[in-house]
Design a protein around this motif. Structure first.
Motif: not given
Lengths: 180, 69
Positions: A31-40
């Protein structure tokens, strides 16, 4: 004669809880990785998620990428809730609190039914969002029911039955404890 | 409950403590306390047999039926 020794059950519960905590950690990291991916890299994330629906297009708008990310995160959050409830069943069993275990099992079963509904809805929503910018007549509204949904139905039915068995087992256990 | 457990009386007559009885019959003091206080929902024949053996009495000496309200 049936053995009412609880130790083997507690050992299994401890093992299962650890396995579920490990899965929970993986899901939270995802979940955190997905959030990070979307943010970056919102554009690439949106495109990859749109390709997963089968309607990949390079011309996604920002809101579409965000919406596709939110749909994926919604799915992961439901998974986290199911696994969290699952580990609560075994944590309660380790405390020998059968009543709490039966309540957690009932909630896990409910969440599996929610996951099934969300699974079908998420596919429909994702296809609609991914094709929203297509010209009139080319937008897609998909309702899919495949092996993943059938597996979820099976898991939900089994979890519902298990939660009822837990309630019955809790009553028997209380009765057993009151017989000296 | 109309069934009264007379274990306290039986123990007092034999000048035995519940701790001693628990040790003799291999029952936890907590479980024996539940039985003595009348909070138990049932008694196993094996428990009854062990108590009767330890106290040299009959089941009827330990359990009494009284008319409830």
């Amino acid at each position: 004669m049936i053995s009412l020794e609880a130790k083997p059950l507690l050992r299994s519960a401890c093992l299962m809880r650890r396995a579920l905590l490990l899965i929970l950690g993986i899901l939270i990291a995802t979940a955190l990785g997905t959030l990070g991916w979307i943010a970056v890299d919102l554009d690439r994330a949106g495109l990859s998620l749109a390709e997963l629906t089968g309607y990949g297009s390079a011309a996604l708008r920002v809101w579409q990428s965000v919406a596709l990310g939110a749909i994926l995160l919604g799915h992961i959050v439901i998974w986290i809730a199911v696994v969290w409830r699952g580990q609560q069943i075994f944590a309660a069993l380790l405390r020998e609190d059968v009543e709490a275990a039966s309540m957690a099992a009932a909630q896990a079963a409910r969440l599996l039914w929610i996951m099934l509904i969300w699974g079908v809805l998420a596919n429909t929503l994702a296809a609609l969002v991914a094709t929203w910018h297509f010209p009139d007549g080319q937008r897609a509204l998909v309702i899919s029911f495949g092996s993943a949904q059938i597996s979820t139905v099976l898991a939900a039915v089994l979890a519902t039955f298990t939660s009822r068995a837990f309630v019955f087992g809790a009553a028997l256990w209380q009765d057993h404890k009151a017989v000296i | 409950m109309p069934i009264v457990v007379r274990l306290d009386v039986a123990l007092a007559q034999r000048k035995m403590t519940s701790k001693e009885l628990a040790a003799m019959i291999g029952l936890s003091e907590q479980n024996l306390s539940v039985l003595r206080s009348g909070k138990a929902r049932g008694v196993r024949f094996s428990t009854l047999e062990a108590i009767c053996d330890a106290l040299d009495c009959q089941p009827g000496d330990l359990l009494e039926f009284t008319q409830g309200p």
